[in-house]
Motif scaffolding. Structure first.
Motif, PDB file in Angstrom:
ATOM      1  N   TYR A 198       5.356  -0.091  -2.711  1.00  0.00           N
ATOM      2  CA  TYR A 198       5.390   1.287  -2.208  1.00  0.00           C
ATOM      3  C   TYR A 198       4.400   2.181  -2.969  1.00  0.00           C
ATOM      4  O   TYR A 198       3.721   3.033  -2.364  1.00  0.00           O
ATOM      5  CB  TYR A 198       6.812   1.836  -2.338  1.00  0.00           C
ATOM      6  CG  TYR A 198       6.943   3.292  -2.015  1.00  0.00           C
ATOM      7  CD1 TYR A 198       7.137   4.233  -3.032  1.00  0.00           C
ATOM      8  CD2 TYR A 198       6.859   3.744  -0.704  1.00  0.00           C
ATOM      9  CE1 TYR A 198       7.249   5.577  -2.739  1.00  0.00           C
ATOM     10  CE2 TYR A 198       6.967   5.093  -0.404  1.00  0.00           C
ATOM     11  CZ  TYR A 198       7.166   6.009  -1.421  1.00  0.00           C
ATOM     12  OH  TYR A 198       7.262   7.332  -1.125  1.00  0.00           O
ATOM     13  N   TYR A 199       4.286   1.963  -4.289  1.00  0.00           N
ATOM     14  CA  TYR A 199       3.364   2.769  -5.071  1.00  0.00           C
ATOM     15  C   TYR A 199       1.910   2.483  -4.681  1.00  0.00           C
ATOM     16  O   TYR A 199       1.096   3.403  -4.578  1.00  0.00           O
ATOM     17  CB  TYR A 199       3.568   2.489  -6.561  1.00  0.00           C
ATOM     18  CG  TYR A 199       4.881   3.008  -7.099  1.00  0.00           C
ATOM     19  CD1 TYR A 199       5.035   4.353  -7.444  1.00  0.00           C
ATOM     20  CD2 TYR A 199       5.976   2.161  -7.250  1.00  0.00           C
ATOM     21  CE1 TYR A 199       6.241   4.830  -7.931  1.00  0.00           C
ATOM     22  CE2 TYR A 199       7.180   2.632  -7.742  1.00  0.00           C
ATOM     23  CZ  TYR A 199       7.313   3.956  -8.075  1.00  0.00           C
ATOM     24  OH  TYR A 199       8.509   4.440  -8.541  1.00  0.00           O
ATOM     25  N   TYR A 200       1.605   1.202  -4.448  1.00  0.00           N
ATOM     26  CA  TYR A 200       0.255   0.852  -4.036  1.00  0.00           C
ATOM     27  C   TYR A 200      -0.067   1.415  -2.669  1.00  0.00           C
ATOM     28  O   TYR A 200      -1.202   1.824  -2.390  1.00  0.00           O
ATOM     29  CB  TYR A 200       0.076  -0.668  -4.049  1.00  0.00           C
ATOM     30  CG  TYR A 200      -0.262  -1.217  -5.411  1.00  0.00           C
ATOM     31  CD1 TYR A 200      -1.575  -1.295  -5.842  1.00  0.00           C
ATOM     32  CD2 TYR A 200       0.735  -1.642  -6.278  1.00  0.00           C
ATOM     33  CE1 TYR A 200      -1.893  -1.792  -7.090  1.00  0.00           C
ATOM     34  CE2 TYR A 200       0.432  -2.140  -7.536  1.00  0.00           C
ATOM     35  CZ  TYR A 200      -0.883  -2.210  -7.937  1.00  0.00           C
ATOM     36  OH  TYR A 200      -1.193  -2.688  -9.180  1.00  0.00           O
TER      37      TYR A 200
ATOM     38  N   LEU B 269      -7.782  -1.365  -7.506  1.00  0.00           N
ATOM     39  CA  LEU B 269      -6.552  -1.394  -6.710  1.00  0.00           C
ATOM     40  C   LEU B 269      -6.532  -2.597  -5.766  1.00  0.00           C
ATOM     41  O   LEU B 269      -5.515  -3.291  -5.644  1.00  0.00           O
ATOM     42  CB  LEU B 269      -6.430  -0.091  -5.925  1.00  0.00           C
ATOM     43  CG  LEU B 269      -5.210   0.046  -5.007  1.00  0.00           C
ATOM     44  CD1 LEU B 269      -3.939   0.123  -5.836  1.00  0.00           C
ATOM     45  CD2 LEU B 269      -5.338   1.278  -4.122  1.00  0.00           C
ATOM     46  N   ARG B 270      -7.646  -2.862  -5.127  1.00  0.00           N
ATOM     47  CA  ARG B 270      -7.710  -3.995  -4.205  1.00  0.00           C
ATOM     48  C   ARG B 270      -7.644  -5.331  -4.934  1.00  0.00           C
ATOM     49  O   ARG B 270      -7.077  -6.307  -4.421  1.00  0.00           O
ATOM     50  CB  ARG B 270      -9.005  -3.908  -3.383  1.00  0.00           C
ATOM     51  CG  ARG B 270      -9.151  -4.996  -2.342  1.00  0.00           C
ATOM     52  CD  ARG B 270     -10.377  -4.762  -1.488  1.00  0.00           C
ATOM     53  NE  ARG B 270     -11.579  -4.663  -2.312  1.00  0.00           N
ATOM     54  CZ  ARG B 270     -12.789  -4.379  -1.825  1.00  0.00           C
ATOM     55  NH1 ARG B 270     -12.939  -4.145  -0.538  1.00  0.00           N
ATOM     56  NH2 ARG B 270     -13.823  -4.316  -2.635  1.00  0.00           N
ATOM     57  N   ALA B 271      -8.197  -5.398  -6.150  1.00  0.00           N
ATOM     58  CA  ALA B 271      -8.215  -6.665  -6.876  1.00  0.00           C
ATOM     59  C   ALA B 271      -6.882  -6.991  -7.536  1.00  0.00           C
ATOM     60  O   ALA B 271      -6.569  -8.171  -7.758  1.00  0.00           O
ATOM     61  CB  ALA B 271      -9.330  -6.643  -7.927  1.00  0.00           C
ATOM     62  N   THR B 272      -6.090  -5.978  -7.879  1.00  0.00           N
ATOM     63  CA  THR B 272      -4.854  -6.214  -8.633  1.00  0.00           C
ATOM     64  C   THR B 272      -3.581  -6.001  -7.835  1.00  0.00           C
ATOM     65  O   THR B 272      -2.489  -6.155  -8.394  1.00  0.00           O
ATOM     66  CB  THR B 272      -4.821  -5.277  -9.859  1.00  0.00           C
ATOM     67  OG1 THR B 272      -4.853  -3.912  -9.407  1.00  0.00           O
ATOM     68  CG2 THR B 272      -6.023  -5.533 -10.761  1.00  0.00           C
ATOM     69  N   CYS B 273      -3.694  -5.651  -6.568  1.00  0.00           N
ATOM     70  CA  CYS B 273      -2.472  -5.338  -5.815  1.00  0.00           C
ATOM     71  C   CYS B 273      -1.589  -6.564  -5.608  1.00  0.00           C
ATOM     72  O   CYS B 273      -0.361  -6.434  -5.476  1.00  0.00           O
ATOM     73  CB  CYS B 273      -2.837  -4.699  -4.476  1.00  0.00           C
ATOM     74  SG  CYS B 273      -3.789  -5.776  -3.392  1.00  0.00           S
TER      75      CYS B 273
END
Length: 216
Positions: free
Chosen positions: A73-75, A61-65
């Motif tokens: 909003y989803y992230y 999540l942190r690498a692709t946000c």
């Protein structure tokens, strides 16, 4: 001017073939010794697997946000849910912690049996890889030091001279001649195809990079 050499056929029969055969046999022996030394990995608990998957999801999540086409909003919702569950201890293998309890001390790797087992496995890997190679190199250096083994059938530049003629300090020798020590290194990294044919693709007798990964 390069010097023409004529090799005795006994060098082929008593030096070239034995070195190659010994390295093949040692590689096969190392494969089976490695399988005996390393036990099957222990099964992890469901809580430990859950913690690993949650950490992996957080890293992804942190690498692709920054590059994802999804709305921020989803992230935000996903990251908030992950952080809340980590704070509550729902994703930790030890389970939820009492907020009034003092913080636990940092784990000591020397007191953790799993960490000690991992350290011992690393030492076994290095010993199983390095000790046979040191013995073979010492055997070749002691008995066959300075031997010229074979002449390659294709031309090479002078940049290969130091790699193919280790242990022979002759500036006028053709670069295509291979010394005994260089033949050892060529076999060390060139017998992978034979090992895969004999032992299969997942073997412990290949090059060092594949060897360190075959026992995981």
């Amino acid at each position: 001017m390069a010097v023409n050499l004529y090799l005795d056929p006994q060098i082929r029969d008593w030096v070239l073939f034995p070195i190659t055969l010994v390295m093949i046999l040692v590689g096969i022996l190392r494969h089976y010794v490695t399988l005996l030394l390393f036990s099957t990995p222990k099964k992890q608990t469901a809580a430990a697997i859950k913690e690993q998957r949650a950490l992996l999801r957080s890293q992804i999540l942190r690498a692709t946000c920054q590059n994802s086409p999804l709305p921020p909003y989803y992230y935000s919702r996903i990251s908030f849910a992950l952080s809340e569950n980590f704070v509550k201890g729902l994703y930790l293998k030890e389970g939820p912690r009492d907020p009034k309890a003092p913080a636990p001390p940092p784990p000591n790797p020397l007191s953790d049996p799993s960490q000690m087992e991992g350290m011992m496995d690393g030492m076994k890997k290095q010993m199983a890889m390095n000790i046979p190679q040191m013995i073979i190199m010492g055997w070749i250096s002691f008995f066959f030091h300075g031997f010229v083994m074979i002449k390659l059938p294709f031309p090479l530049t002078l940049g290969f001279k130091t790699m193919l003629q280790r242990g022979i300090e002759t500036p006028d020798m053709d670069v295509r001649w291979v010394s005994s020590l260089s033949w050892y290194f060529l076999n060390l990294f060139g017998l992978n195809g034979i090992f895969r044919l004999i032992l299969g693709s997942d073997n412990c007798a290949s090059n060092p990079q594949e060897f360190l990964a075959c026992v995981h």
